[in-house]
Scaffold this motif. Sequence first.
Motif, PDB file in Angstrom:
ATOM      1  N   LEU A 106       0.837  -1.198   0.000  1.00  0.00           N
ATOM      2  CA  LEU A 106       0.000   0.000   0.000  1.00  0.00           C
ATOM      3  C   LEU A 106       0.872   1.248   0.000  1.00  0.00           C
ATOM      4  N   THR A 107       1.936   1.266   0.797  1.00  0.00           N
ATOM      5  CA  THR A 107       2.831   2.419   0.840  1.00  0.00           C
ATOM      6  C   THR A 107       3.473   2.670  -0.516  1.00  0.00           C
ATOM      7  N   ARG A 108       3.966   1.607  -1.135  1.00  0.00           N
ATOM      8  CA  ARG A 108       4.624   1.756  -2.428  1.00  0.00           C
ATOM      9  C   ARG A 108       3.650   2.322  -3.466  1.00  0.00           C
ATOM     10  N   ARG A 109       2.455   1.778  -3.490  1.00  0.00           N
ATOM     11  CA  ARG A 109       1.490   2.222  -4.487  1.00  0.00           C
ATOM     12  C   ARG A 109       0.989   3.630  -4.205  1.00  0.00           C
ATOM     13  N   ALA A 110       0.825   3.976  -2.929  1.00  0.00           N
ATOM     14  CA  ALA A 110       0.385   5.325  -2.584  1.00  0.00           C
ATOM     15  C   ALA A 110       1.417   6.355  -3.039  1.00  0.00           C
ATOM     16  N   ARG A 111       2.685   6.056  -2.879  1.00  0.00           N
ATOM     17  CA  ARG A 111       3.742   6.982  -3.317  1.00  0.00           C
ATOM     18  C   ARG A 111       3.807   7.030  -4.839  1.00  0.00           C
ATOM     19  N   GLU A 112       3.542   5.904  -5.490  1.00  0.00           N
ATOM     20  CA  GLU A 112       3.500   5.902  -6.952  1.00  0.00           C
ATOM     21  C   GLU A 112       2.366   6.791  -7.478  1.00  0.00           C
ATOM     22  N   GLU A 113       1.230   6.754  -6.781  1.00  0.00           N
ATOM     23  CA  GLU A 113       0.055   7.498  -7.233  1.00  0.00           C
ATOM     24  C   GLU A 113       0.125   8.981  -6.862  1.00  0.00           C
ATOM     25  N   SER A 114       0.921   9.307  -5.857  1.00  0.00           N
ATOM     26  CA  SER A 114       0.935  10.662  -5.320  1.00  0.00           C
ATOM     27  C   SER A 114       1.973  11.531  -6.025  1.00  0.00           C
ATOM     28  N   GLY A 115       1.528  12.711  -6.484  1.00  0.00           N
ATOM     29  CA  GLY A 115       2.471  13.625  -7.107  1.00  0.00           C
ATOM     30  C   GLY A 115       3.427  14.225  -6.105  1.00  0.00           C
ATOM     31  N   LEU A 116       3.016  14.336  -4.837  1.00  0.00           N
ATOM     32  CA  LEU A 116       3.846  14.870  -3.760  1.00  0.00           C
ATOM     33  C   LEU A 116       3.752  13.926  -2.574  1.00  0.00           C
ATOM     34  N   SER A 117       4.890  13.613  -1.985  1.00  0.00           N
ATOM     35  CA  SER A 117       4.896  12.719  -0.824  1.00  0.00           C
ATOM     36  C   SER A 117       6.038  13.113   0.089  1.00  0.00           C
ATOM     37  N   ALA A 118       5.967  12.642   1.322  1.00  0.00           N
ATOM     38  CA  ALA A 118       7.016  12.926   2.305  1.00  0.00           C
ATOM     39  C   ALA A 118       7.186  11.723   3.213  1.00  0.00           C
ATOM     40  N   VAL A 119       8.424  11.497   3.612  1.00  0.00           N
ATOM     41  CA  VAL A 119       8.731  10.417   4.543  1.00  0.00           C
ATOM     42  C   VAL A 119       8.651  10.968   5.958  1.00  0.00           C
ATOM     43  N   VAL A 120       7.940  10.259   6.845  1.00  0.00           N
ATOM     44  CA  VAL A 120       7.779  10.682   8.235  1.00  0.00           C
ATOM     45  C   VAL A 120       8.705   9.862   9.119  1.00  0.00           C
ATOM     46  N   VAL A 121       9.510  10.562   9.938  1.00  0.00           N
ATOM     47  CA  VAL A 121      10.463   9.888  10.811  1.00  0.00           C
ATOM     48  C   VAL A 121      10.299  10.383  12.244  1.00  0.00           C
ATOM     49  N   ARG A 122      10.812   9.596  13.179  1.00  0.00           N
ATOM     50  CA  ARG A 122      10.827   9.981  14.600  1.00  0.00           C
ATOM     51  C   ARG A 122      12.141   9.528  15.207  1.00  0.00           C
ATOM     52  N   PHE A 123      12.674  10.322  16.111  1.00  0.00           N
ATOM     53  CA  PHE A 123      13.967  10.003  16.702  1.00  0.00           C
ATOM     54  C   PHE A 123      13.804   8.940  17.787  1.00  0.00           C
ATOM     55  N   ASN A 124      14.648   7.900  17.703  1.00  0.00           N
ATOM     56  CA  ASN A 124      14.678   6.846  18.709  1.00  0.00           C
ATOM     57  C   ASN A 124      15.866   7.123  19.623  1.00  0.00           C
ATOM     58  N   ARG A 125      15.576   7.579  20.849  1.00  0.00           N
ATOM     59  CA  ARG A 125      16.659   7.938  21.769  1.00  0.00           C
ATOM     60  C   ARG A 125      17.548   6.742  22.100  1.00  0.00           C
ATOM     61  N   ARG A 126      16.931   5.607  22.294  1.00  0.00           N
ATOM     62  CA  ARG A 126      17.712   4.422  22.685  1.00  0.00           C
ATOM     63  C   ARG A 126      18.706   4.034  21.597  1.00  0.00           C
ATOM     64  N   LYS A 127      18.277   4.092  20.350  1.00  0.00           N
ATOM     65  CA  LYS A 127      19.141   3.715  19.241  1.00  0.00           C
ATOM     66  C   LYS A 127      19.940   4.883  18.683  1.00  0.00           C
ATOM     67  N   GLY A 128      19.547   6.094  19.075  1.00  0.00           N
ATOM     68  CA  GLY A 128      20.290   7.262  18.629  1.00  0.00           C
ATOM     69  C   GLY A 128      20.153   7.548  17.152  1.00  0.00           C
ATOM     70  N   ARG A 129      18.969   7.315  16.593  1.00  0.00           N
ATOM     71  CA  ARG A 129      18.775   7.559  15.168  1.00  0.00           C
ATOM     72  C   ARG A 129      17.305   7.795  14.878  1.00  0.00           C
ATOM     73  N   TYR A 130      17.078   8.431  13.715  1.00  0.00           N
ATOM     74  CA  TYR A 130      15.710   8.622  13.247  1.00  0.00           C
ATOM     75  C   TYR A 130      15.221   7.362  12.546  1.00  0.00           C
TER      76      TYR A 130
END
Length: 232
Positions: free
Chosen positions: A63-87
């Motif tokens: 669903l994610t792949r197809r939604a991005r294929e269909e969408s003229g504009l898209s954005a990746v949503v991230v959140r910082f994981n303090r324990r792992k030290g990365r988004y």
Amino acid sequence: MARLPTHPYRGGLLVVQPLRRKQCAACRRGPLSLLVLEDGALRCLDCADLGHLVFLPRGDTALTRRAREESGLSAVVVRFNRRKGRYERQGVLVEEAALARAEERCLADAEARRRRRARDARRRTAEDARFAEAFAAEILRLYPGCPADRARAMAGHASARGSGRVGRSAAGRALSEGAVISAVVASVRHVDTPYDRLLMSGVARHEARRRIAAGVETVLRGWRGAGAEDVG
């Protein structure tokens, strides 16, 4: 908040789910559930011209792949994981109409898979029925005195898909005489003798088989007919 890149992220703009309460540097609205880092300043989605997009959580890859294929504009949503030290990726923002089209495509695929599974199930059922019929015919060839309904019951039991019984073995699928005889002997042992009761009473398996061997042979001899050799 940890430092973020401001350039496109793997083919999509980058949007952050902040861990702390944040306000938009332009319109001062907040706290923001999603924000964009633009020229060193935090922006809400509306001020970043992304407010018309809808959030699709991660989890459904197709669903994610197809939604991005269909969408003229898209954005990746991230959140910082303090324990792992990365988004870490949380999902994507896509156009609502694009998400609807992607859902329709996935539903069509799901229906196609359902129909294919149904066809495969019918095919396997037909194959199993033909094989059980052939197995029963082989039982009756070796044991012409065996009742036909009993032969069918033994064949169905021995050849049940996924059972791991002798009928599902390579020899059983080839209708080898040894495999058919093994299936018949096992059925007679459990159905026509006190074998199961002996096991439940604590008699060792080999001893229980020794005690009921004569009874098994009596049944088999009757099914084979006069003049046939003993199986032993």
